[in-house]
Design a protein around this motif. Structure first.
Motif, PDB file in Angstrom:
ATOM      1  N   THR A 251       0.844  -1.202   0.000  1.00 16.23           N
ATOM      2  CA  THR A 251       0.000   0.000   0.000  1.00 16.23           C
ATOM      3  C   THR A 251       0.878   1.251   0.000  1.00 16.23           C
ATOM      4  O   THR A 251       0.966   1.948   1.005  1.00 16.23           O
ATOM      5  CB  THR A 251      -0.937   0.012   1.219  1.00 16.23           C
ATOM      6  N   HIS A 252       1.527   1.515  -1.109  1.00 18.28           N
ATOM      7  CA  HIS A 252       2.358   2.712  -1.212  1.00 18.28           C
ATOM      8  C   HIS A 252       1.489   3.966  -1.148  1.00 18.28           C
ATOM      9  O   HIS A 252       0.439   4.041  -1.786  1.00 18.28           O
ATOM     10  CB  HIS A 252       3.135   2.716  -2.537  1.00 18.28           C
ATOM     11  N   THR A 524     -15.651  -0.233  13.998  1.00 14.76           N
ATOM     12  CA  THR A 524     -15.483  -0.049  12.554  1.00 14.76           C
ATOM     13  C   THR A 524     -14.663   1.172  12.216  1.00 14.76           C
ATOM     14  O   THR A 524     -14.155   1.301  11.118  1.00 14.76           O
ATOM     15  CB  THR A 524     -16.856   0.084  11.881  1.00 14.76           C
ATOM     16  N   ALA A 525     -14.532   2.123  13.143  1.00 16.40           N
ATOM     17  CA  ALA A 525     -13.764   3.338  12.861  1.00 16.40           C
ATOM     18  C   ALA A 525     -12.304   3.192  13.273  1.00 16.40           C
ATOM     19  O   ALA A 525     -11.580   4.162  13.347  1.00 16.40           O
ATOM     20  CB  ALA A 525     -14.368   4.525  13.597  1.00 16.40           C
ATOM     21  N   LYS A 529      -6.901  -0.189   8.730  1.00 22.46           N
ATOM     22  CA  LYS A 529      -7.694  -0.354   7.526  1.00 22.46           C
ATOM     23  C   LYS A 529      -8.054  -1.826   7.334  1.00 22.46           C
ATOM     24  O   LYS A 529      -7.415  -2.724   7.852  1.00 22.46           O
ATOM     25  CB  LYS A 529      -6.922   0.161   6.305  1.00 22.46           C
ATOM     26  N   LYS A 530      -9.117  -2.049   6.543  1.00 22.31           N
ATOM     27  CA  LYS A 530      -9.561  -3.424   6.302  1.00 22.31           C
ATOM     28  C   LYS A 530      -8.446  -4.251   5.653  1.00 22.31           C
ATOM     29  O   LYS A 530      -8.246  -5.409   6.003  1.00 22.31           O
ATOM     30  CB  LYS A 530     -10.801  -3.425   5.397  1.00 22.31           C
ATOM     31  N   LYS A 571     -16.335  -1.395   2.229  1.00 22.20           N
ATOM     32  CA  LYS A 571     -15.149  -0.638   2.651  1.00 22.20           C
ATOM     33  C   LYS A 571     -13.872  -1.304   2.144  1.00 22.20           C
ATOM     34  O   LYS A 571     -12.948  -0.631   1.685  1.00 22.20           O
ATOM     35  CB  LYS A 571     -15.118  -0.526   4.177  1.00 22.20           C
ATOM     36  N   LEU A 572     -13.810  -2.636   2.256  1.00 26.78           N
ATOM     37  CA  LEU A 572     -12.619  -3.347   1.800  1.00 26.78           C
ATOM     38  C   LEU A 572     -12.420  -3.165   0.301  1.00 26.78           C
ATOM     39  O   LEU A 572     -11.311  -2.844  -0.167  1.00 26.78           O
ATOM     40  CB  LEU A 572     -12.733  -4.838   2.140  1.00 26.78           C
ATOM     41  N   GLN A 573     -13.478  -3.340  -0.466  1.00 27.77           N
ATOM     42  CA  GLN A 573     -13.388  -3.198  -1.916  1.00 27.77           C
ATOM     43  C   GLN A 573     -13.053  -1.760  -2.309  1.00 27.77           C
ATOM     44  O   GLN A 573     -12.320  -1.513  -3.260  1.00 27.77           O
ATOM     45  CB  GLN A 573     -14.696  -3.642  -2.585  1.00 27.77           C
TER      46      GLN A 573
END
Length: 897
Positions: A251-252, A524-525, A529-530, A571-573
Motif C-alpha cells: 500500500t504505497h 469499525t472506525a 484499515k480493512k 469498505k474493503l473493496q
C-alpha cells in the motif's frame, strides 16, 4: 518445523529481475582490501557507475517489461546532510516494488540484495522498518532463509543483525567488512539529533557512527515506506547518504518510480493468497435506544469536525444508521430528527485526545460506541470465532495444519486485566464449546491464548505508540517471543497457544500463514484499515513439515466483523479500488454465513457422452522440445547487439589510521571521501567467457542449461566483441538475461506432447464441493448442480452455456487436473460436450463435439502475463497434438461452434 521455500515462483523472480534490470550496464564492484602501516583500512563502499540518463532509460525498459506505464523522469530525493567533512548535498533515486500482503515481500527483497551482490558486487544494505513488529518479522525471515539462500547462492557469505546503539562495533563491521552486510534499523533509531548514531563516541575513537555508515553509500531497503513519508523521516533517510532506495509495500502512499506491481487481483487469480469470507455480527432492528459511534475527527485549517454514526429518522419514516458530521455546539437531536438525542449537544472535539465531549458529560473516544449493547455483540463474535476455530482445526488436522485465530480488540484494558470484558467472554465461551468438540475438552482456556500490544504514551499532546510487550512480566516476554520470534513453535501442535490477541501492534509487518480467523472486536472506525486487518492472515497455510498448502478448499480466511457484511465488503473493496481502480479489484469476499454445496450429478457421469469425454481428456502426457538453434541464436544476437556494456572501472578510497596509544592495535581516526576512477579495459587477464556465462545460467532461477557450442556461436555472431572483452562479466550478465527469455519462448513453440500410460481417474471427482453462494451459479447442464466461478468472465461463460440447447453437458475441470509444461503446471478451465446444429437450430446427426475451452477476457495472448501465455500455448499442444481434442481460448459462450 522448518519452513520450505520455492525458489522458482515466477512472480517473485519477476520482482527480483525488475531491480536487477534497473542497474543494467553497471560494472561489478570488485574490492581488494589491503593494509599498510600509516595507510590503514578503507571503508568498503557501494558504487553506482550509471548516470541519471542511463538509469532513466533502464527504468523505462523495466516498466515496459512489467506492464507499467513508463515514467518520464526519475523521482529523486534531494537533501543537504551533515558529514564528517561538513555539509553535503545528496541526491538519490527511489524505486517502488508493490506486492500484495502475504506473497513473500520480505523474501523477495532479501534475495534481491544477494542478487545485487552476485550481479554487481553491491555489499552494503540497510533494511529500514517503521516498527519493532516489522523488525522482528525481518529478523525471522533472515534466520529461516539462511539454509535456503546458502543453497541458492552457493554459500555466499553474508551477515545480518539489528542495529544496536549499545554495540557500535557493528557499525565498524558494517563499514569495513568486505562481505555482504545487511543491517536492520528502525526509523526511530536515527531520525533525531539525540540518537546515539549521530553522536561522536570514544567507543569509535571519536568517530560519529552515522558518518561511517555514510562512507559505505548503502542501498536502503524500505519496508512499509508509506510510514516514512514525513519531512523528518525523509531527512533521516537522506542522512545515511544512500546510493539508492528500494521501497517495498502493498500500500504505497507515494509510489516513486514503480517498477513492479502484484495487485490483490493478480494474487487472487494466481492462487497466491487465501480467499476471504466475512461473517457479520450486528444487532438488527434495535433503534429504540440512543446509539453513538465516533468514526473520525478531522482538522482542516481552523475547523474541527467529527463524524458520528447515529440512528437517524429518515424522510421515509424508517430509522437507519447514518453518519453525521458535527461541530462544537451542534445538537444530535437536530441531526437525527429524534428527541431521544436531546441530551447530546457537542461541547468539545479534542483531536489530540481523540474524544468528543457532550454537554451531558458523556465522552466518546475514537472508534468507541454507546447504545449498541457492545458486550452482547462481542460475545456473539467471540463464540462464533472460537467455534469456527474448532470446526476448522478438526477439518485441517488430517492435513497436519495447526489453525490459529487472531483477535483485534478495541481497548487493551478490555483484555489485559484478569477481569477484562474480552478475556472473560473468551474464557466463558471456550470452556462451554470445548465439550462439543471433544478433542479440546482437556485444553486450558488460559493456556491456549497469548497477547501482544503496543504501549501508548503522550508527548506534546500527541499519542505515540511504543512497540513492546505490556507489563514486562516473564509471561509477557514469553508471549512476545512466541508471537514475534518463534513462528515455527507457534505452528507446532506441541505448542498450546492457538488464539492471539492484539490491539494495533500487529497491523503491519507481522503475519502468520496459519491464521484462519480474524475477529475484529475493534470498532469499525478503527485506525486499522480493512486491508491491513485481513493482511495478517492471507498468506497460504503450511503443514507441520513447513510445506505450503495450495488447496483452495483449505486456504480460506474467515473475518468475523462487528458490522454488516455489505458494509465491511464495501469498505474493503473501496480501499482496493482507490488504490488500483476497478480493473484491479479481486472478487469481493464471500458471505461466510451463506454457504452452499455443489453436488455431483451421478446420473451425468454415467452418460455415454461424459464417459467418452473423460476417455478423450483423461490421459497424462510427457513432452519433448525441438529448438531451432540458429533462429534462437539470431534472436539473441539481435538483442545483444543493441545492448550497451560499459567497461569496468575501479574506485579507490583511502582512510588514515595510526597506532593506538594505549593498546597495541591500529585505530581509524579519519575516513577520507577522496576517490579516483580508472578504466581497467585490457588491464587484466580475460576470464573464460563461456565459463562465466555457463555458471550464471546454471545458478539462475530457474536453472537454464544451454550447450557451450551455442554460447560460442552467439559470441562469434555479435557485431561488437570489444564490449564483451572489455567487460566479460557485464556482457555475460546481459547475455544470460536475453537468452533465458528467448529460450522460454522457443521451448514453448517447439514443444511436442506424447500420451503416456497414466491418466486421471473419474473417481477422483469430489461428490460435493463446499463454497459460498456468492460465487456459485445453479446449473442444469453441468456435471455438478452448481458451478463455482472465480471471475465475471467465468460467471458469464457459465450463464451462456446454460442458455445453449446444443450444450449436452460441461465440467469445470478440478484444480488437480493439470498439464505439465516447461514453465509450470497448467490447469485448463472447461470440458464441454456439444451436438452440432444446422442453421435452423436442428441437430445434424453428426458425432458429438468434445471440447476443451480456456476463458479469458481477451483473445490477444500477448496481453496476458508471459507465463500465462506460455502455459496456454502448451495446453493447446497437449490437447490438440497428443490427445486430438479441440482446444481454444474464448471470451464467451457465444464463440462455441
Amino acid at each position: 518445523m522448518e519452513f520450505r521455500f520455492d525458489p522458482n515462483q515466477e512472480y517473485q523472480i519477476r520482482a527480483i529481475d525488475s531491480v536487477i534490470g534497473l542497474l543494467h550496464g553497471q560494472n561489478r564492484i570488485e574490492v581488494d582490501l589491503s593494509f599498510e602501516l600509516g595507510a590503514g583500512f578503507a571503508a568498503v563502499p557501494n558504487r553506482l557507475d550509471l548516470d541519471e540518463e542511463r538509469l532513466l532509460k533502464n527504468l523505462q525498459a523495466v516498466q515496459a517489461q512489467t506492464g507499467i506505464e513508463p515514467d518520464e523522469t526519475l523521482q529523486l530525493i534531494d537533501e543537504t546532510i551533515e558529514t564528517a567533512n561538513g555539509s553535503k548535498a545528496v541526491r538519490f533515486p527511489n524505486f517502488s516494488i508493490e506486492m500484495e500482503t502475504g506473497t513473500g515481500k520480505t523474501y523477495v527483497y532479501l534475495r534481491t540484495a544477494l542478487e545485487l551482490f552476485r550481479n554487481y558486487g553491491m555489499r552494503k544494505f540497510i533494511v529500514v522498518v517503521p516498527s519493532v513488529a516489522i523488525r522482528e518479522g525481518v529478523l525471522k525471515a533472515l534466520k529461516i532463509t539462511e539454509k535456503h539462500f546458502a543453497e541458492l547462492f552457493g554459500n555466499t557469505p553474508y551477515r545480518y543483525y539489528v542495529y544496536d546503539s549499545s554495540s557500535l562495533s557493528q557499525v565498524r563491521q558494517f563499514t569495513l567488512s568486505n562481505s555482504v552486510e545487511i543491517m536492520v534499523m528502525t526509523i526511530d533509531s536515527f531520525n533525531k539529533a539525540t540518537n546515539v548514531i549521530r553522536q561522536s563516541t570514544d567507543r569509535l575513537q571519536g568517530e560519529t557512527p552515522i558518518y561511517l555508515v555514510q562512507a559505505t553509500r548503502p542501498i536502503l531497503i524500505l519496508d512499509e515506506p508509506q510510514n516514512m513519508e514525513s519531512e523528518l523521516r525523509v531527512k533521516a533517510l537522506s542522512a545515511l547518504d544512500p546510493l539508492l532506495a528500494l521501497r517495498y509495500s502493498a500500500t504505497h502512499r507515494n509510489p516513486y518510480n514503480l517498477i513492479y506491481r502484484l495487485t490483490p487481483y493478480d494474487a487472487y487469480r494466481q492462487g497466491l493468497v487465501k480467499r476471504i469470507e466475512v461473517a457479520s455480527v450486528v444487532r438488527e432492528d434495535d433503534v429504540s435506544q440512543v446509539f453513538l459511534r465516533l468514526d473520525n475527527i478531522s482538522t482542516q485549517k481552523n475547523t474541527i469536525t467529527a463524524r458520528i454514526a447515529v440512528h437517524k429518522l429518515m424522510k421515509s419514516g424508517v430509522v437507519k444508521e447514518q453518519v453525521v458530521t458535527v461541530r462544537p455546539g451542534d445538537s444530535l437531536e437536530e441531526k437525527t430528527n429524534r428527541p431521544e438525542y436531546a441530551p447530546f449537544v457537542v461541547d468539545e472535539i479534542n483531536p489530540s485526545q481523540g474524544v468528543v465531549v457532550f454537554a451531558n458529560g458523556i465522552e466518546l473516544g475514537l472508534g468507541e460506541s454507546q447504545g449498541a449493547d457492545k458486550e452482547a455483540i462481542f460475545e456473539v463474535q467471540i463464540r462464533y470465532t472460537v467455534e469456527e476455530h474448532f470446526r476448522k482445526q478438526r477439518k485441517c488436522k488430517d492435513d497436519e495444519i495447526k489453525v490459529l485465530t487472531l483477535f483485534f480488540i478495541d481497548r487493551v484494558d478490555n483484555y489485559a486485566p484478569s477481569d477484562g470484558l474480552i478475556r472473560k467472554l473468551f474464557l466463558k465461551n471456550f470452556d462451554e464449546l470445548k465439550h462439543t468438540y471433544t478433542e479440546w475438552k482437556d485444553s486450558d482456556a488460559e493456556k491456549v491464548q497469548a497477547a501482544y500490544f503496543a504501549e501508548k504514551r503522550h508527548r506534546g499532546g500527541v499519542v505515540e505508540s511504543i512497540d513492546s510487550f505490556t507489563g514486562k512480566t516473564k509471561e509477557d516476554e514469553a508471549a512476545y517471543n512466541l508471537i514475534m520470534r518463534d513462528k515455527e513453535r507457534l505452528l507446532s501442535f506441541d505448542e498450546p497457544v492457538s488464539f492471539i490477541f492484539s490491539h494495533s501492534a500487529l497491523r503491519e509487518g507481522w503475519d502468520n500463514p496459519n491464521v484462519f480467523q480474524i475477529c475484529t472486536l475493534n470498532q469499525t472506525a478503527s485506525e486499522i484499515k480493512k486491508r491491513q486487518e485481513v493482511g495478517r492472515g492471507v498468506r497460504l497455510a503450511v503443514e507441520q513439515s513447513g510445506e505450503r498448502i495450495h488447496d483452495e478448499r483449505v486456504n480460506v480466511l474467515t473475518v468475523v466483523a462487528n458490522e454488516s457484511y455489505e458494509k465491511y465488503v464495501e469498505k474493503l473493496q473501496q480501499e482496493i479500488e482507490d488504490e488500483y481502480g476497478k480493473d484491479g479489484l479481486p472478487p469481493k469476499p464471500a458471505n461466510a454465513r451463506k454457504r452452499e454445496v455443489a453436488k455431483l450429478r451421478k446420473e451425468f457421469i454415467l452418460r455415454p457422452e461424459f464417459k467418452e469425454l473423460w476417455e478423450k481428456i483423461k490421459h497424462k502426457t510427457r513432452y519433448t522440445v525441438n529448438i531451432d538453434t540458429q533462429k534462437l541464436i539470431g534472436e539473441v544476437v539481435g538483442e545483444l547487439d543493441k545492448v550497451e556494456v560499459k567497461p569496468p572501472r575501479i574506485a579507490i578510497t583511502k582512510a588514515h589510521v595510526q597506532a593506538g596509544k594505549e593498546e597495541d592495535v591500529f585505530q581509524a581516526l579519519q575516513m577520507s571521501a577522496a576517490k579516483s576512477v580508472q578504466d581497467l579495459s585490457g588491464r587484466f587477464p580475460l576470464p573464460n567467457l563461456l565459463e562465466v556465462m555457463s555458471n550464471l545460467m546454471e545458478h539462475s532461477t530457474p536453472p537454464t542449461r544451454i550447450s557451450r557450442r551455442t554460447l560460442l556461436e552467439i559470441f562469434k555472431c555479435i557485431s561488437n566483441k570489444t564490449e564483451a572483452t572489455n567487460n566479460p562479466h557485464g556482457f555475460a550478465t546481459a547475455a544470460v538475461q536475453i537468452i533465458k527469455d528467448k529460450l522460454a519462448d522457443h521451448l514453448v513453440k517447439g514443444i511436442q506432447y506424447y500420451k503416456i500410460n497414466e491418466w486421471y481417474e473419474m473417481t477422483q471427482l469430489d461428490t460435493e464441493i463446499e463454497n459460498w453462494m456468492d460465487y456459485m451459479v445453479p446449473t442444469a447442464r453441468a456435471v455438478y448442480d452448481h458451478v463455482v466461478y472465480e471471475s465475471e468472465t467465468e460467471k458469464n461463460f457459465v450463464e451462456g452455456l446454460e442458455q445453449r440447447d446444443d450444450v449436452k453437458l460441461y465440467l469445470k475441470l478440478p484444480s488437480w487436473f493439470k498439464v505439465l509444461t516447461p514453465v509450470g503446471e497448467y490447469n485448463p478451465d472447461w470440458a464441454i460436450v456439444m451436438e452440432e446444429r444446422d442453421e435452423h437450430g436442428q441437430p445434424t446427426g453428426k458425432p458429438l463435439l468434445y471440447l476443451i475451452r480456456e476463458t479469458k477476457d481477451t483473445h490477444k495472448l500477448d496481453d496476458l502475463r508471459s507465463d500465462e501465455r506460455r502455459k496456454i500455448q502448451c495446453g493447446g499442444q497437449h490437447f490438440k497434438g497428443a490427445l486430438d481434442v479441440d482446444y481454444k481460448v474464448v471470451t464467451s459462450a457465444s464463440e462455441l461452434p
